[in-house]
Design an enzyme around this catalytic site. Structure first.
Site, mmCIF file in Angstrom:
data_model
loop_
_atom_site.group_PDB
_atom_site.id
_atom_site.type_symbol
_atom_site.label_atom_id
_atom_site.label_comp_id
_atom_site.label_asym_id
_atom_site.label_seq_id
_atom_site.Cartn_x
_atom_site.Cartn_y
_atom_site.Cartn_z
ATOM 1 N N ASP A 60 0.829 -1.216 0.000
ATOM 2 C CA ASP A 60 0.000 0.000 0.000
ATOM 3 C C ASP A 60 0.861 1.264 0.000
ATOM 4 O O ASP A 60 0.336 2.385 -0.036
ATOM 5 C CB ASP A 60 -0.994 0.009 1.178
ATOM 6 C CG ASP A 60 -0.335 -0.002 2.545
ATOM 7 O OD1 ASP A 60 0.588 -0.810 2.767
ATOM 8 O OD2 ASP A 60 -0.737 0.808 3.413
ATOM 9 N N HIS A 112 7.840 -1.328 12.573
ATOM 10 C CA HIS A 112 6.743 -1.763 11.699
ATOM 11 C C HIS A 112 7.324 -2.705 10.641
ATOM 12 O O HIS A 112 6.841 -3.816 10.433
ATOM 13 C CB HIS A 112 6.103 -0.529 11.069
ATOM 14 C CG HIS A 112 5.000 -0.816 10.113
ATOM 15 N ND1 HIS A 112 3.798 -1.354 10.508
ATOM 16 C CD2 HIS A 112 4.900 -0.646 8.765
ATOM 17 C CE1 HIS A 112 3.008 -1.493 9.443
ATOM 18 N NE2 HIS A 112 3.660 -1.072 8.366
#
Ligand code: ZN
Ligand code: FE
Length: 260
Positions: A60, A112
């Protein structure tokens, strides 16, 4: 003169569009989809896309990179330790890169993902934080450890309070639901919840944030505060915990937290 706009993509991504209104050149951050950027360029035919900045390898964030580069010839910059499609410039911690006549400093912010980077521009006070620091929250730990993510967030929190935070998702309101649960007595959180609720009901974007506001309302930047420590004690049993352990417990709680 600079201007920064958010181009929405997918259900909750933002592709940040940085514009130099003097030269009519622009740059984008994390184009997960090329189409919103190509549409903007088609509507602004006298503008040129110079740069594509990437924070990490998730689809994304990189899905539109190759199509955009092929269509515009823009230079692609991204983290050195991740697989980034069509990358021209590999950036490591402390690297400097000039974009639209401004000098950006790269901060390695693992957690992350392991190679995640953030882009900071000191004079203008811009931080493009990707999926590391969100408004009132932080990214999930897909690759890194709680220690790594906590250190990454602390590093970003050390930037000036006035720094504007441009993160990659519209997660603010759901993050604030969790922030209220984590710190029921924090009036700054309660106030921000009301404000962002009103903005979102009116269809308004909740970004950018600022480092100062995040330090006051983002529970993940507040693991050293007594209020957060007491809440973790209440949930997981009272004991002596390091800030990293408080962070790990908080992140674990958020992972299974349901907004009601
Ligand atoms: Zn991501
Ligand atoms: Fe993302």
């Amino acid at each position: 003169m600079y201007r920064i706009d958010a181009l929405p993509a997918f259900s909750d991504n933002y592709i940040w569009l940085l514009q130099d209104t003097t030269t009519r050149r622009c740059a984008v951050v994390d184009p997960g989809d090329a189409q919103p950027v190509l549409d903007w360029l088609a509507a602004h035919p006298d503008w040129r896309l110079d740069d594509i900045l990437v924070t990490h390898h998730h689809p994304d964030h990189v899905g539109g990179v190759t199509r955009l580069k092929d269509a515009t010839g823009a230079r692609v910059s991204g983290p050195a330790w991740e697989n980034i499609p069509s990358r021209d410039v590999a950036l490591d911690d402390g690297a400097r890169i000039e974009v639209l006549g401004r000098d950006f400093v790269v901060h390695a912010v693992p957690g992350h993902t392991l190679g995640h980077i953030a882009y900071y521009q000191a004079e203008e006070g811009w931080l493009f934080s990707g999926d590391t620091l969100f408004a009132a929250g932080c990214g999930r730990l897909f690759e890194g450890t709680p220690q790594q993510m906590n250190a990454s967030l602390q590093r970003l929190a050390a930037l000036p309070d006035s720094t504007r935070v441009y993160c990659a998702h519209e997660y603010t309101l759901s993050n604030l639901h969790f922030a209220r649960a984590a710190e029921p007595g924090n009036t700054a959180v309660a106030q921000r919840f009301e404000e962002v609720s009103a903005w979102r009901a009116a269809g308004r974007i909740s970004l950018p944030s600022t480092i100062g506001l995040e330090k006051a309302t983002n529970p993940f930047l507040r693991c050293g505060e007594t209020s957060i420590k007491e809440k973790i004690d209440e949930r997981d049993g009272a004991r002596q915990r390091t800030d990293d352990e408080v962070f790990a417990a908080l992140r674990g709680w958020k992972d299974q937290f349901k907004v009601t």
